[in-house]
Design a protein around this motif. Sequence first.
Motif, PDB file in Angstrom:
ATOM      1  N   SER A   6     -24.174  96.597  70.246  1.00  0.00           N
ATOM      2  CA  SER A   6     -22.869  96.909  69.649  1.00  0.00           C
ATOM      3  C   SER A   6     -22.499  98.366  69.865  1.00  0.00           C
ATOM      4  N   TYR A   7     -23.456  99.250  69.620  1.00  0.00           N
ATOM      5  CA  TYR A   7     -23.216 100.680  69.815  1.00  0.00           C
ATOM      6  C   TYR A   7     -22.834 100.969  71.264  1.00  0.00           C
ATOM      7  N   MET A   8     -23.608 100.414  72.188  1.00  0.00           N
ATOM      8  CA  MET A   8     -23.351 100.682  73.605  1.00  0.00           C
ATOM      9  C   MET A   8     -21.993 100.132  74.032  1.00  0.00           C
ATOM     10  N   THR A   9     -21.652  98.959  73.554  1.00  0.00           N
ATOM     11  CA  THR A   9     -20.354  98.364  73.890  1.00  0.00           C
ATOM     12  C   THR A   9     -19.212  99.208  73.337  1.00  0.00           C
ATOM     13  N   GLU A  10     -19.315  99.627  72.065  1.00  0.00           N
ATOM     14  CA  GLU A  10     -18.274 100.438  71.439  1.00  0.00           C
ATOM     15  C   GLU A  10     -18.080 101.775  72.146  1.00  0.00           C
ATOM     16  N   HIS A  11     -19.139 102.307  72.706  1.00  0.00           N
ATOM     17  CA  HIS A  11     -19.072 103.613  73.369  1.00  0.00           C
ATOM     18  C   HIS A  11     -18.999 103.489  74.893  1.00  0.00           C
ATOM     19  N   HIS A  12     -18.694 102.300  75.367  1.00  0.00           N
ATOM     20  CA  HIS A  12     -18.502 102.036  76.799  1.00  0.00           C
ATOM     21  C   HIS A  12     -19.709 102.457  77.639  1.00  0.00           C
ATOM     22  N   ILE A  13     -20.879 102.221  77.090  1.00  0.00           N
ATOM     23  CA  ILE A  13     -22.127 102.499  77.814  1.00  0.00           C
ATOM     24  C   ILE A  13     -22.600 101.173  78.403  1.00  0.00           C
ATOM     25  N   PRO A  14     -22.837 101.115  79.699  1.00  0.00           N
ATOM     26  CA  PRO A  14     -23.293  99.851  80.296  1.00  0.00           C
ATOM     27  C   PRO A  14     -24.627  99.396  79.709  1.00  0.00           C
ATOM     28  N   LEU A  15     -24.710  98.121  79.410  1.00  0.00           N
ATOM     29  CA  LEU A  15     -25.960  97.562  78.905  1.00  0.00           C
ATOM     30  C   LEU A  15     -26.963  97.444  80.046  1.00  0.00           C
ATOM     31  N   PRO A  16     -28.161  97.979  79.866  1.00  0.00           N
ATOM     32  CA  PRO A  16     -29.164  97.850  80.917  1.00  0.00           C
ATOM     33  C   PRO A  16     -29.592  96.400  81.078  1.00  0.00           C
ATOM     34  N   GLN A  17     -29.831  96.021  82.279  1.00  0.00           N
ATOM     35  CA  GLN A  17     -30.325  94.674  82.538  1.00  0.00           C
ATOM     36  C   GLN A  17     -31.846  94.683  82.465  1.00  0.00           C
ATOM     37  N   PRO A  18     -32.405  93.650  81.890  1.00  0.00           N
ATOM     38  CA  PRO A  18     -33.871  93.575  81.811  1.00  0.00           C
ATOM     39  C   PRO A  18     -34.495  93.599  83.202  1.00  0.00           C
ATOM     40  N   ILE A  19     -35.564  94.381  83.349  1.00  0.00           N
ATOM     41  CA  ILE A  19     -36.229  94.477  84.650  1.00  0.00           C
ATOM     42  C   ILE A  19     -37.737  94.319  84.542  1.00  0.00           C
ATOM     43  N   GLU A  20     -38.233  94.136  83.317  1.00  0.00           N
ATOM     44  CA  GLU A  20     -39.673  94.089  83.132  1.00  0.00           C
ATOM     45  C   GLU A  20     -40.265  92.791  83.650  1.00  0.00           C
ATOM     46  N   THR A  21     -41.483  92.905  84.105  1.00  0.00           N
ATOM     47  CA  THR A  21     -42.303  91.760  84.424  1.00  0.00           C
ATOM     48  C   THR A  21     -43.599  91.945  83.660  1.00  0.00           C
ATOM     49  N   ILE A  22     -44.001  90.936  82.946  1.00  0.00           N
ATOM     50  CA  ILE A  22     -45.227  91.011  82.160  1.00  0.00           C
ATOM     51  C   ILE A  22     -46.310  90.228  82.882  1.00  0.00           C
ATOM     52  N   ALA A  23     -47.451  90.833  82.992  1.00  0.00           N
ATOM     53  CA  ALA A  23     -48.592  90.167  83.622  1.00  0.00           C
ATOM     54  C   ALA A  23     -49.845  90.511  82.830  1.00  0.00           C
ATOM     55  N   GLU A  24     -50.702  89.545  82.675  1.00  0.00           N
ATOM     56  CA  GLU A  24     -52.003  89.777  82.065  1.00  0.00           C
ATOM     57  C   GLU A  24     -53.036  89.827  83.176  1.00  0.00           C
ATOM     58  N   VAL A  25     -53.925  90.796  83.080  1.00  0.00           N
ATOM     59  CA  VAL A  25     -54.990  90.894  84.063  1.00  0.00           C
ATOM     60  C   VAL A  25     -56.318  90.925  83.327  1.00  0.00           C
ATOM     61  N   GLU A  26     -57.327  90.372  83.948  1.00  0.00           N
ATOM     62  CA  GLU A  26     -58.665  90.391  83.369  1.00  0.00           C
ATOM     63  C   GLU A  26     -59.490  91.419  84.102  1.00  0.00           C
TER      64      GLU A  26
END
Length: 70
Positions: A48-68
């Motif tokens: 809401s804050y970002m929209t009201e202040h015309h700040i572009p919403l970041p797109q998710p870029i994370e990838t989660i991986a579990e490693v042993e």
Amino acid sequence: MARYTVIVEKGDHEYFAYVPALPGCTSAGQTPGEALDRVIEAIHLTQSYMTEHHIPLPQPIETIAEVEVN
């Protein structure tokens, strides 16, 4: 609608949740579920804050991986 990765970590006395794609978007709770509920609220407030202040919403870029590791 965007789908964000949320990390929940157990602290000494509570659980902490944060959204890597939205710096500063964090919450805490007595249980993992409470921390998640609160971080969802924080995501809505951040969007809401970002929209009201015309700040572009970041797109998710994370990838989660579990490693042993031995």
